[in-house]
Design a protein around this motif. Structure first.
Motif, PDB file in Angstrom:
ATOM      1  N   PRO A 151      30.575 -37.345  44.435  1.00  0.00           N
ATOM      2  CA  PRO A 151      29.206 -37.853  44.407  1.00  0.00           C
ATOM      3  C   PRO A 151      28.183 -36.733  44.511  1.00  0.00           C
ATOM      4  N   GLY A 152      27.187 -36.775  43.655  1.00  0.00           N
ATOM      5  CA  GLY A 152      26.160 -35.749  43.634  1.00  0.00           C
ATOM      6  C   GLY A 152      26.452 -34.605  42.696  1.00  0.00           C
ATOM      7  N   GLU A 153      27.700 -34.534  42.182  1.00  0.00           N
ATOM      8  CA  GLU A 153      28.075 -33.512  41.220  1.00  0.00           C
ATOM      9  C   GLU A 153      28.154 -34.130  39.828  1.00  0.00           C
ATOM     10  N   PRO A 154      27.876 -33.358  38.763  1.00  0.00           N
ATOM     11  CA  PRO A 154      27.908 -33.926  37.409  1.00  0.00           C
ATOM     12  C   PRO A 154      29.319 -34.272  36.967  1.00  0.00           C
ATOM     13  N   GLY A 155      29.477 -35.494  36.406  1.00  0.00           N
ATOM     14  CA  GLY A 155      30.765 -35.914  35.884  1.00  0.00           C
ATOM     15  C   GLY A 155      31.221 -37.255  36.403  1.00  0.00           C
ATOM     16  N   HIS A 156      30.516 -38.329  36.021  1.00  0.00           N
ATOM     17  CA  HIS A 156      30.862 -39.674  36.472  1.00  0.00           C
ATOM     18  C   HIS A 156      30.998 -40.657  35.320  1.00  0.00           C
ATOM     19  N   GLY A 157      31.379 -40.149  34.153  1.00  0.00           N
ATOM     20  CA  GLY A 157      31.688 -41.033  33.037  1.00  0.00           C
ATOM     21  C   GLY A 157      30.469 -41.602  32.342  1.00  0.00           C
ATOM     22  N   GLY A 158      30.735 -42.620  31.539  1.00  0.00           N
ATOM     23  CA  GLY A 158      29.674 -43.251  30.773  1.00  0.00           C
ATOM     24  C   GLY A 158      29.679 -42.878  29.307  1.00  0.00           C
ATOM     25  N   SER A 159      30.774 -42.282  28.811  1.00  0.00           N
ATOM     26  CA  SER A 159      30.837 -41.891  27.401  1.00  0.00           C
ATOM     27  C   SER A 159      30.794 -43.112  26.499  1.00  0.00           C
ATOM     28  N   ALA A 160      30.146 -42.964  25.357  1.00  0.00           N
ATOM     29  CA  ALA A 160      30.003 -44.099  24.441  1.00  0.00           C
ATOM     30  C   ALA A 160      29.573 -43.602  23.067  1.00  0.00           C
ATOM     31  N   ILE A 161      29.846 -44.428  22.064  1.00  0.00           N
ATOM     32  CA  ILE A 161      29.342 -44.228  20.705  1.00  0.00           C
ATOM     33  C   ILE A 161      28.466 -45.433  20.384  1.00  0.00           C
ATOM     34  N   ILE A 162      27.211 -45.177  20.064  1.00  0.00           N
ATOM     35  CA  ILE A 162      26.223 -46.251  19.880  1.00  0.00           C
ATOM     36  C   ILE A 162      25.637 -46.152  18.490  1.00  0.00           C
ATOM     37  N   HIS A 163      25.656 -47.263  17.764  1.00  0.00           N
ATOM     38  CA  HIS A 163      25.131 -47.289  16.401  1.00  0.00           C
ATOM     39  C   HIS A 163      24.084 -48.389  16.292  1.00  0.00           C
TER      40      HIS A 163
END
Length: 229
Positions: A151-163
């Motif tokens: 927590p507080g460090e970068p890297g908590h997911g959320g990857s996506a491809i949006i069209h």
């Protein structure tokens, strides 16, 4: 055009991390992806990532979503010509309304965002921003993130491809490989929606990084419980 996005697991052992990333890149190539997008990996210099991309078995079109230098916090991606004019944005610059407005002038065909979310709530808000940008700036927005950070460090997911406002592929688990077919050329949103507002949780992040208190828009200052004077 088939696009793959690797959501990379941040493991403690660099060698294991490298093997996992190599395996994910091989799987992306095996899926028939023409473009593979890899998130900015904290602590790994660009030349290390470039060496991985050049290793045997990797696809020829591999894009590292790393912080750029032109202009502030973003860069044009030179190896995604088949997709068109692609702008990569990383870190806090992903949530800069002035940069969004400039992006409209550059007329990109796609955006790659690697915001480095510091919590799952930030990751959810970043996805909302990405969806809105696909309706306001350009038709294709790719979010490429790592996962597994403290927590507080970068890297908590959320990857996506949006069209064009639709999430056509989204990371389900921790480490994941997203694959989606996107029509090329990518059509711009029509009509364009207004640029989004920065969600409160992301505005708080930006304020914290800048060493200032966030503007909450009402009398109570929730950061310390006191009233504004």
């Amino acid at each position: 055009m088939r696009i793959a996005v690797i959501q990379h697991q941040l493991l403690e052992d660099p060698a294991v991390r490298g093997d996992a990333l190599r395996a994910a890149m091989d799987a992306a190539a095996a899926s028939g992806a023409e473009l593979v997008v890899v998130p900015a990996v904290p602590g790994w210099p660009p030349d290390v990532l470039e060496a991985l991309a050049a290793a045997p078995g990797s696809g020829p079109s591999c894009v590292w979503a790393t912080p750029g230098v032109w202009p502030e916090g973003c860069e044009l991606v030179p190896r995604a010509e088949s997709l068109g004019r692609v702008l990569s944005i990383a870190g806090d610059a992903c949530f800069d309304p002035a940069l969004w407005a400039r992006a409209l002038e550059w007329e990109p065909d796609a955006l790659i965002l690697s915001p480095g979310s510091e919590s799952e709530l930030q990751a959810e808000a970043a996805l909302e921003v990405a969806i809105a940008l696909s309706d306001a700036v350009c038709g294709l927005v790719i979010v490429a993130e790592c996962v597994g950070a403290e927590p507080g460090e970068p890297g908590h997911g959320g990857s996506a491809i949006i069209h064009l406002g639709d999430v056509v592929a989204e990371a389900i688990g921790e480490e994941d490989l997203l694959v989606a077919d996107v029509p090329v050329p990518v059509l711009p949103p029509e009509p364009r929606e207004p640029l989004p507002e920065v969600p409160v949780i992301l505005a708080q992040r930006l304020a914290h990084h800048a060493g200032r208190k966030p503007e909450v828009g009402y009398l109570a200052d929730l950061s310390d419980g006191s009233l504004r004077r």
